[in-house]
Write a protein that holds these residues in place. Structure first.
Motif, PDB file in Angstrom:
ATOM      1  N   PRO A   1       0.819  -1.224   0.000  1.00  0.00           N
ATOM      2  CA  PRO A   1       0.000   0.000   0.000  1.00  0.00           C
ATOM      3  C   PRO A   1       0.847   1.266   0.000  1.00  0.00           C
ATOM      4  O   PRO A   1       2.044   1.227   0.278  1.00  0.00           O
ATOM      5  CB  PRO A   1      -0.789  -0.142   1.296  1.00  0.00           C
ATOM      6  CG  PRO A   1       0.136  -0.890   2.206  1.00  0.00           C
ATOM      7  CD  PRO A   1       0.854  -1.880   1.329  1.00  0.00           C
TER       8      PRO A   1
ATOM      9  N   THR B   1      -5.151   5.409  -2.641  1.00  0.00           N
ATOM     10  CA  THR B   1      -5.803   4.102  -2.626  1.00  0.00           C
ATOM     11  C   THR B   1      -5.612   3.422  -3.970  1.00  0.00           C
ATOM     12  O   THR B   1      -5.920   4.007  -5.019  1.00  0.00           O
ATOM     13  CB  THR B   1      -7.315   4.259  -2.351  1.00  0.00           C
ATOM     14  OG1 THR B   1      -7.498   4.926  -1.100  1.00  0.00           O
ATOM     15  CG2 THR B   1      -8.003   2.903  -2.318  1.00  0.00           C
TER      16      THR B   1
ATOM     17  N   ILE C   1      -6.569   1.072  -6.890  1.00  0.00           N
ATOM     18  CA  ILE C   1      -7.802   0.481  -7.409  1.00  0.00           C
ATOM     19  C   ILE C   1      -7.522  -0.562  -8.488  1.00  0.00           C
ATOM     20  O   ILE C   1      -8.430  -1.254  -8.930  1.00  0.00           O
ATOM     21  CB  ILE C   1      -8.747   1.562  -7.956  1.00  0.00           C
ATOM     22  CG1 ILE C   1      -8.093   2.311  -9.122  1.00  0.00           C
ATOM     23  CG2 ILE C   1      -9.152   2.524  -6.858  1.00  0.00           C
ATOM     24  CD1 ILE C   1      -9.043   3.273  -9.835  1.00  0.00           C
TER      25      ILE C   1
ATOM     26  N   ILE D   1      -3.806   4.585  -8.894  1.00  0.00           N
ATOM     27  CA  ILE D   1      -3.990   5.050  -7.529  1.00  0.00           C
ATOM     28  C   ILE D   1      -4.716   6.390  -7.527  1.00  0.00           C
ATOM     29  O   ILE D   1      -4.443   7.247  -8.366  1.00  0.00           O
ATOM     30  CB  ILE D   1      -2.603   5.153  -6.823  1.00  0.00           C
ATOM     31  CG1 ILE D   1      -2.733   5.642  -5.396  1.00  0.00           C
ATOM     32  CG2 ILE D   1      -1.637   6.002  -7.603  1.00  0.00           C
ATOM     33  CD1 ILE D   1      -1.419   5.574  -4.617  1.00  0.00           C
TER      34      ILE D   1
ATOM     35  N   ILE E   1      -6.022   9.944  -1.491  1.00  0.00           N
ATOM     36  CA  ILE E   1      -6.931   9.755  -0.365  1.00  0.00           C
ATOM     37  C   ILE E   1      -7.798  10.987  -0.150  1.00  0.00           C
ATOM     38  O   ILE E   1      -8.985  10.890   0.156  1.00  0.00           O
ATOM     39  CB  ILE E   1      -6.122   9.428   0.913  1.00  0.00           C
ATOM     40  CG1 ILE E   1      -5.481   8.042   0.786  1.00  0.00           C
ATOM     41  CG2 ILE E   1      -7.007   9.503   2.156  1.00  0.00           C
ATOM     42  CD1 ILE E   1      -4.600   7.658   1.944  1.00  0.00           C
TER      43      ILE E   1
END
Length: 295
Positions: free
Chosen positions: A152, A157, A159, A271, A274
């Motif tokens: 991570p 985030t 996907i 990505i 956030i």
């Protein structure tokens, strides 16, 4: 401050910028959609207002004075800033998505596929930011990025994610000249010299494949795009990341140089930041990148 009282005619200033950029009254007139005589009148009026000549008129050319060059530099920057501000205001009236990626990923993978997304979403303005230095996701500029590494990540985030295979590649002509067989000291090796060693070097390749080859690169580049361009031009053998150079393997401008392959340890990741604000354009671009990466 009342700028209007301190400034000459804005039409004359725009005319001067065009003349300086095009180095010709005639060509500037064509660009501005006026006659050459109209351009001459604007420049003459500006010279009269400033109280000094802006150009030295020669038989078949014009030469700007030092004062003209100085004013022209300020004009060029100011007009560019105005144009950029206007474009920014206009773009707020339509959906905009900004995609970030490395130069190689943008050039080799993203751009050949981007037309598909634009055809499906003609109302979305696409901005692509390509840079090999790490792309920051927390400043709000990037809507979706393709980042190479192992998730991570603290600022985004993931996907979608996909790995790659590395293999030596060269042009068909180079392969014909060298013939088949394992890599050896007689081959011309093209090296990519970068600080980020997620791009494999030839030393890493031979160490990981267990090959005992004495080699000396014949060409070195600091961008992978140049490395691949040299390989396609028949100037040696490069390490090919199959996902990036897939179009060149398909069109036959690159071929595999020997049977060796390595699975890359990291992955390409789609990505989203956030802290990113949700938008229809961002969601559509992210979904398209996810499907394309797995496609």
């Amino acid at each position: 401050m009342q700028f209007r009282k301190r400034l000459p005619s804005l039409t004359a200033l725009v005319t001067l910028e065009a003349v300086l950029r095009r180095k010709s009254f005639t060509v500037a007139a064509s660009e501005l959609g006026v006659t050459q005589a109209a351009v001459s009148r604007q420049i003459a009026a500006l010279e009269e207002e400033l109280g000094q000549p802006l150009f030295l008129r020669k038989h078949r050319s014009i030469e700007p004075t030092a004062a003209c060059v100085s004013l022209g530099a300020t004009l060029a920057k100011s007009l560019a800033d105005i144009a950029e501000s206007v474009e920014a205001i206009q773009s707020r009236g339509q959906d905009v998505v900004t995609i970030g990626a490395t130069v190689a990923f943008s050039s080799f993978w993203l751009l050949p596929r981007l037309a598909e997304f634009r055809r499906a979403n003609p109302s979305i303005l696409v901005r692509v930011i390509s840079q090999d230095s790490p792309i920051a996701l927390d400043d709000g500029e990037i809507d979706v990025a393709i980042r190479y590494g192992m998730p991570p990540f603290s600022d985004g985030t993931v996907i979608a994610s996909r790995g790659d295979i590395i293999t030596p590649v060269c042009s068909p002509d180079y392969l014909k000249r060298r013939g088949n067989g394992p890599l050896g000291s007689g081959d011309e090796f093209i090296e990519t010299d970068v600080v980020d060693r997620s791009w494999f070097s030839w030393s890493q390749w031979f160490s990981l494949t267990g090959a005992n080859v004495e080699f000396k690169p014949s060409l070195r580049f600091n961008h992978y795009t140049e490395t691949i361009a040299a390989a396609r031009a028949g100037q040696g053998i490069a390490l090919g990341w199959r996902m990036l150079i897939g179009t060149f393997l398909e069109d036959g401008t690159l071929v595999q140089a020997d049977g060796g392959e390595l699975v890359a340890k990291d992955r390409y990741n789609v990505i989203v930041p956030i802290k990113a604000k949700r938008s229809n354009a961002r969601n559509l671009a992210a979904a398209w990148l996810r499907a394309s990466l797995h496609g």
